[in-house]
Design a protein around this motif. Structure first.
Motif, PDB file in Angstrom:
ATOM      1  N   LYS A 166       0.884  -1.291   0.012  1.00  0.00           N
ATOM      2  CA  LYS A 166      -0.047   0.020  -0.092  1.00  0.00           C
ATOM      3  C   LYS A 166       0.876   1.289  -0.022  1.00  0.00           C
ATOM      4  CE  LYS A 166      -4.368  -1.693   1.951  1.00  0.00           C
ATOM      5  NZ  LYS A 166      -5.168  -1.254   0.825  1.00  0.00           N
ATOM      6  N   THR A 167       2.166   1.232   0.713  1.00  0.00           N
ATOM      7  CA  THR A 167       2.969   2.562   0.630  1.00  0.00           C
ATOM      8  C   THR A 167       3.534   2.636  -0.541  1.00  0.00           C
ATOM      9  OG1 THR A 167       4.717   1.064   1.569  1.00  0.00           O
ATOM     10  CG2 THR A 167       3.523   1.987   3.288  1.00  0.00           C
ATOM     11  N   ILE A 168       3.710   1.878  -1.535  1.00  0.00           N
ATOM     12  CA  ILE A 168       4.257   1.822  -2.891  1.00  0.00           C
ATOM     13  C   ILE A 168       3.052   2.623  -3.647  1.00  0.00           C
ATOM     14  CG2 ILE A 168       4.801   0.511  -5.033  1.00  0.00           C
ATOM     15  CD1 ILE A 168       5.444  -1.925  -3.165  1.00  0.00           C
ATOM     16  N   LEU A 169       2.077   2.521  -3.597  1.00  0.00           N
ATOM     17  CA  LEU A 169       0.811   3.458  -4.506  1.00  0.00           C
ATOM     18  C   LEU A 169       0.771   5.030  -4.308  1.00  0.00           C
ATOM     19  CD1 LEU A 169      -2.118   0.928  -3.584  1.00  0.00           C
ATOM     20  CD2 LEU A 169      -0.680   0.999  -5.723  1.00  0.00           C
ATOM     21  N   THR A 170       1.435   5.216  -3.152  1.00  0.00           N
ATOM     22  CA  THR A 170       1.365   6.627  -2.539  1.00  0.00           C
ATOM     23  C   THR A 170       2.877   7.270  -2.826  1.00  0.00           C
ATOM     24  OG1 THR A 170       1.599   6.614  -0.359  1.00  0.00           O
ATOM     25  CG2 THR A 170      -0.668   6.629  -1.317  1.00  0.00           C
ATOM     26  N   SER A 171       3.936   6.584  -3.301  1.00  0.00           N
ATOM     27  CA  SER A 171       5.182   6.881  -3.426  1.00  0.00           C
ATOM     28  C   SER A 171       5.774   7.572  -4.432  1.00  0.00           C
ATOM     29  CB  SER A 171       6.011   5.481  -3.231  1.00  0.00           C
ATOM     30  OG  SER A 171       5.978   4.887  -4.382  1.00  0.00           O
ATOM     31  N   LYS A 172       4.864   8.050  -5.630  1.00  0.00           N
ATOM     32  CA  LYS A 172       5.201   8.673  -6.724  1.00  0.00           C
ATOM     33  C   LYS A 172       5.970   9.924  -6.636  1.00  0.00           C
ATOM     34  CE  LYS A 172       3.761   9.449 -11.571  1.00  0.00           C
ATOM     35  NZ  LYS A 172       4.835  10.616 -11.581  1.00  0.00           N
ATOM     36  N   ARG A 220       4.921   0.251  -9.322  1.00  0.00           N
ATOM     37  CA  ARG A 220       3.723   0.711  -9.077  1.00  0.00           C
ATOM     38  C   ARG A 220       2.281   0.039  -9.347  1.00  0.00           C
ATOM     39  NH1 ARG A 220       4.748   5.364  -9.845  1.00  0.00           N
ATOM     40  NH2 ARG A 220       6.078   5.682  -8.092  1.00  0.00           N
ATOM     41  N   GLN A 221       2.545   0.024 -10.869  1.00  0.00           N
ATOM     42  CA  GLN A 221       1.594  -0.771 -11.796  1.00  0.00           C
ATOM     43  C   GLN A 221       1.324  -2.352 -11.291  1.00  0.00           C
ATOM     44  OE1 GLN A 221       2.276  -0.376 -15.860  1.00  0.00           O
ATOM     45  NE2 GLN A 221       2.757   1.832 -15.788  1.00  0.00           N
ATOM     46  N   CYS A 222       2.398  -2.892 -10.786  1.00  0.00           N
ATOM     47  CA  CYS A 222       2.170  -4.313 -10.270  1.00  0.00           C
ATOM     48  C   CYS A 222       1.506  -4.228  -9.018  1.00  0.00           C
ATOM     49  CB  CYS A 222       3.728  -4.920 -10.089  1.00  0.00           C
ATOM     50  SG  CYS A 222       3.671  -6.489  -9.508  1.00  0.00           S
ATOM     51  N   ALA A 223       1.890  -3.182  -8.032  1.00  0.00           N
ATOM     52  CA  ALA A 223       1.182  -3.006  -6.711  1.00  0.00           C
ATOM     53  C   ALA A 223      -0.264  -3.066  -6.906  1.00  0.00           C
ATOM     54  CB  ALA A 223       1.746  -1.908  -6.041  1.00  0.00           C
ATOM     55  N   HIS A 243      -2.112  -4.211  -9.070  1.00  0.00           N
ATOM     56  CA  HIS A 243      -2.601  -5.669  -9.092  1.00  0.00           C
ATOM     57  C   HIS A 243      -2.874  -6.382  -7.755  1.00  0.00           C
ATOM     58  CE1 HIS A 243      -1.739  -5.074 -13.289  1.00  0.00           C
ATOM     59  NE2 HIS A 243      -2.711  -6.134 -13.610  1.00  0.00           N
ATOM     60  N   PHE A 244      -1.960  -6.004  -6.676  1.00  0.00           N
ATOM     61  CA  PHE A 244      -2.086  -6.552  -5.603  1.00  0.00           C
ATOM     62  C   PHE A 244      -3.309  -6.083  -4.758  1.00  0.00           C
ATOM     63  CE2 PHE A 244       2.442  -7.527  -6.181  1.00  0.00           C
ATOM     64  CZ  PHE A 244       2.474  -8.689  -5.375  1.00  0.00           C
ATOM     65  N   GLU A 245      -3.699  -4.754  -5.206  1.00  0.00           N
ATOM     66  CA  GLU A 245      -4.881  -4.267  -4.481  1.00  0.00           C
ATOM     67  C   GLU A 245      -6.137  -5.263  -4.888  1.00  0.00           C
ATOM     68  OE1 GLU A 245      -6.956  -1.196  -2.298  1.00  0.00           O
ATOM     69  OE2 GLU A 245      -4.806  -1.629  -2.696  1.00  0.00           O
ATOM     70  N   ILE A 246      -6.188  -5.863  -5.960  1.00  0.00           N
ATOM     71  CA  ILE A 246      -7.147  -6.734  -6.456  1.00  0.00           C
ATOM     72  C   ILE A 246      -7.088  -7.954  -5.735  1.00  0.00           C
ATOM     73  CG2 ILE A 246      -8.129  -8.003  -8.537  1.00  0.00           C
ATOM     74  CD1 ILE A 246      -7.077  -5.861 -10.362  1.00  0.00           C
ATOM     75  N   LEU A 247      -5.867  -8.266  -5.538  1.00  0.00           N
ATOM     76  CA  LEU A 247      -5.724  -9.686  -4.785  1.00  0.00           C
ATOM     77  C   LEU A 247      -6.074  -9.643  -3.415  1.00  0.00           C
ATOM     78  CD1 LEU A 247      -2.220 -11.121  -6.147  1.00  0.00           C
ATOM     79  CD2 LEU A 247      -4.574 -11.823  -6.586  1.00  0.00           C
ATOM     80  N   ASN A 248      -5.745  -8.371  -2.863  1.00  0.00           N
ATOM     81  CA  ASN A 248      -6.108  -8.027  -1.528  1.00  0.00           C
ATOM     82  C   ASN A 248      -7.740  -8.184  -1.259  1.00  0.00           C
ATOM     83  OD1 ASN A 248      -5.541  -7.363   1.258  1.00  0.00           O
ATOM     84  ND2 ASN A 248      -6.100  -5.386   0.821  1.00  0.00           N
ATOM     85  N   GLY A 249      -8.367  -7.784  -2.378  1.00  0.00           N
ATOM     86  CA  GLY A 249      -9.816  -7.858  -2.247  1.00  0.00           C
ATOM     87  C   GLY A 249     -10.238  -9.258  -2.323  1.00  0.00           C
ATOM     88  N   TYR A 250      -9.584 -10.233  -3.009  1.00  0.00           N
ATOM     89  CA  TYR A 250      -9.926 -11.686  -2.803  1.00  0.00           C
ATOM     90  C   TYR A 250      -9.765 -12.394  -1.264  1.00  0.00           C
ATOM     91  CZ  TYR A 250     -10.411 -11.950  -7.714  1.00  0.00           C
ATOM     92  OH  TYR A 250     -10.831 -11.520  -9.185  1.00  0.00           O
ATOM     93  N   VAL A 251      -8.515 -11.735  -0.693  1.00  0.00           N
ATOM     94  CA  VAL A 251      -8.318 -12.138   0.480  1.00  0.00           C
ATOM     95  C   VAL A 251      -9.393 -11.620   1.749  1.00  0.00           C
ATOM     96  CG1 VAL A 251      -6.759 -11.800   2.600  1.00  0.00           C
ATOM     97  CG2 VAL A 251      -5.927 -12.182   0.259  1.00  0.00           C
ATOM     98  N   LEU A 252      -9.922 -10.398   1.450  1.00  0.00           N
ATOM     99  CA  LEU A 252     -10.820  -9.738   2.538  1.00  0.00           C
ATOM    100  C   LEU A 252     -11.989 -10.109   2.093  1.00  0.00           C
ATOM    101  CD1 LEU A 252      -9.548  -6.185   2.816  1.00  0.00           C
ATOM    102  CD2 LEU A 252      -8.920  -8.280   4.216  1.00  0.00           C
ATOM    103  N   SER A 253     -12.615 -10.603   0.813  1.00  0.00           N
ATOM    104  CA  SER A 253     -13.767 -10.756   0.358  1.00  0.00           C
ATOM    105  C   SER A 253     -14.228 -11.965   1.357  1.00  0.00           C
ATOM    106  CB  SER A 253     -13.752 -11.186  -1.028  1.00  0.00           C
ATOM    107  OG  SER A 253     -15.241 -11.595  -1.346  1.00  0.00           O
ATOM    108  N   ASP A 254     -15.633 -11.835   1.687  1.00  0.00           N
ATOM    109  CA  ASP A 254     -16.495 -12.733   2.148  1.00  0.00           C
ATOM    110  C   ASP A 254     -17.035 -13.933   1.248  1.00  0.00           C
ATOM    111  OD1 ASP A 254     -16.391 -11.660   4.733  1.00  0.00           O
ATOM    112  OD2 ASP A 254     -17.991 -10.559   4.383  1.00  0.00           O
TER     113      ASP A 254
END
Length: 489
Positions: free
Chosen positions: A253-259, A295-298, A300-311
């Protein structure tokens, strides 16, 4: 009626009684915040001391009588220069110092020229000419600040140009010693800027380029940790426990705001001279290319994180069918990222090791596709089960592709930055053993001279020295023709 004054009095006394305690707590809290701020980065304390040192040295222009007689009250410009030019990094100080010096020199020369030109127009025409020149140059310099390149590197210089030219041109209307004033101000500004630059470079320097170098490498490590954390969270039967993975899966998450920080550091790093492991014309802009891919790779981790948190996750039996190739894919991609980060940190090449991990992850992708075909032979019937699984797998494949892009970008960067060639320790050990197994010479044995010595048919001993690892074991090949035996060792 009598109750309210008593209540107010009691409340006032209570607040008065609690005031020392609250004051103590507030002071303690602020001291802890200051301690934490200094402990997080001790260089902040050093920078503060450096600014104080620079101001003390510049103050000698006022304290020492001969210097004061030379520069007079213009010595205050040196103090002002130190205050506005001193930055945390060497690149920031050089950027502001050089911008201020050249802008002051050019604007001062133009200002003196404008005053002398205006005086040729007479007493009435002089203010008109000066007003037109101030308006024209100030408007043009202000408009130039909107150009992206000038805004990025020379914005401070344009601002100082406007200020200096306006002050010299306007003040020259009321004084006849314009050259003396310009000389004193320019001299003191150069003295203040020079002292700032020397203190910044030679007293515990903080290099923006080094900070950018470490930041990009650490962001790649965060990607690797997040990928490992996802594997541990999404596949509960993996080796890592949930407590270990929860802290890692969101490091991206810190990578997304490091630009903005990366852009600023790259801009300042280009002002810095060669230092340490970084040459004079180090390719700082390539860090931004690598950081953009990270950052572009990160994302996609936001999408994967959605699968982890999804019910509403995919059924466990569907996940288990693709678990093995996904775990291998995640592990190999994570290891590749770690080696890439190590390559950047040590300024060394580990291309063989990185390519091996990426190749293994691509093989896992093929196994994943095969597993999906075998597990869901009729996709139309299992549509509700296959959609979440395929979407997650597709995102994971995209991450592997981005890891390969990052690897190629780092490989290009390593050539421009002159990385040293290094082999991974594990691979170098295997290579050394292989070389021992496949090293030798060719020894022809004559038929007539060696029958009694060897008591064997005539033969030739050939030792093969391969350049690539071989899985062929030592074997004897008996040839009937000419009764010759070839032994490959």
């Amino acid at each position: 009626m009598d109750l309210n004054p008593q209540v107010k009095k009691a409340g006032f006394l209570q607040r008065l009684k609690d005031f020392p305690i609250k004051l103590k707590d507030d002071v303690t809290k602020r001291i802890k915040n200051v301690h934490k701020l200094g402990k997080d980065d001790p260089r902040r304390i050093i920078h503060s001391i450096k600014v104080g040192l620079s101001l003390t040295i510049v103050s000698m222009l006022y304290y020492v009588r001969p210097l004061y007689n030379s520069f007079g009250v213009s010595g205050m410009w040196a103090i002002l220069t130190v205050v506005v030019v001193s930055e945390f990094t060497v690149g920031g100080t050089l950027s502001k110092g050089l911008n201020r010096a050249f802008a002051t020199l050019i604007a001062g020369a133009l200002g003196v020229g404008a005053v002398h030109l205006a005086r040729f127009c007479g007493h009435k025409g002089e203010p008109v000419v000066l007003g037109v020149l101030v308006f024209s140059l100030a408007a043009a310099a202000t408009f130039s600040r909107f150009f992206p390149r000038i805004k990025q590197r020379y914005d401070y210089g344009a601002l100082i140009f406007i200020l200096t030219f306006s002050m010299v041109a306007v003040s020259g209307y009321r004084t006849n010693e314009i050259l003396v004033i310009a000389y004193q101000r320019l001299s003191t500004i150069l003295i203040g800027g020079t002292i700032c630059i020397l203190v910044s470079i030679f007293v515990f320097p903080v290099w923006a380029g080094e900070d950018l170098h470490k930041m990009v490498a650490n962001n790649i490590i965060k990607l690797a940790n997040s990928l490992e954390g996802f594997a541990g969270e999404y596949f509960p039967s993996s080796e890592k426990t949930s407590k270990e993975t929860k802290s890692c899966v969101r490091e991206y998450k810190t990578i997304l705001t490091s630009k903005s920080t990366e852009d600023t550091l790259a801009n300042l790093a280009r002002w810095e001279p060669g230092h340490g492991r970084f040459r004079l014309r180090h390719p700082w802009t390539k860090y931004l290319k690598i950081a953009g891919l990270v950052r572009q790779c990160a994302i996609h981790f936001e999408i994967l994180n959605g699968y982890v948190l999804s019910d509403a996750k995919a059924p466990q039996d569907s996940i288990s069918k693709i678990q093995d190739p996904c775990l291998i894919m995640s592990k190999e991609a994570s290891e590749a990222l770690k080696v890439i980060a190590k390559s950047i940190k040590t300024i060394s090449r580990y291309n063989v090791c990185v390519n091996t991990h990426i190749k293994n992850s691509k093989n896992a992708i093929e196994n994943l596709r095969l597993a999906l075909k075998l597990s869901f032979p009729e996709p139309e019937k299992d549509l509700l089960q296959i959609i979440p699984v395929v979407t997650m797998a597709s995102t994971l494949i995209d991450i592997v592709n981005y890891v390969e892009k990052i690897s190629l970008a780092v490989e290009e960067f390593s050539g421009l930055a002159h990385f040293k060639e290094t082999m991974d320790p594990k691979l170098s050990t295997e290579w050394g053993q292989h070389q021992l197994l496949h090293k030798g010479t060719v020894k022809p044995v004559l038929e007539d001279d060696n029958k009694e010595e060897y008591n064997n048919p005539p033969h030739v001993v050939i030792a093969v020295n391969d350049e690539q690892p071989s899985t062929v074991n030592e074997k004897n090949v008996n040839l009937a023709a000419e009764k010759t035996t070839i032994v490959v060792a």
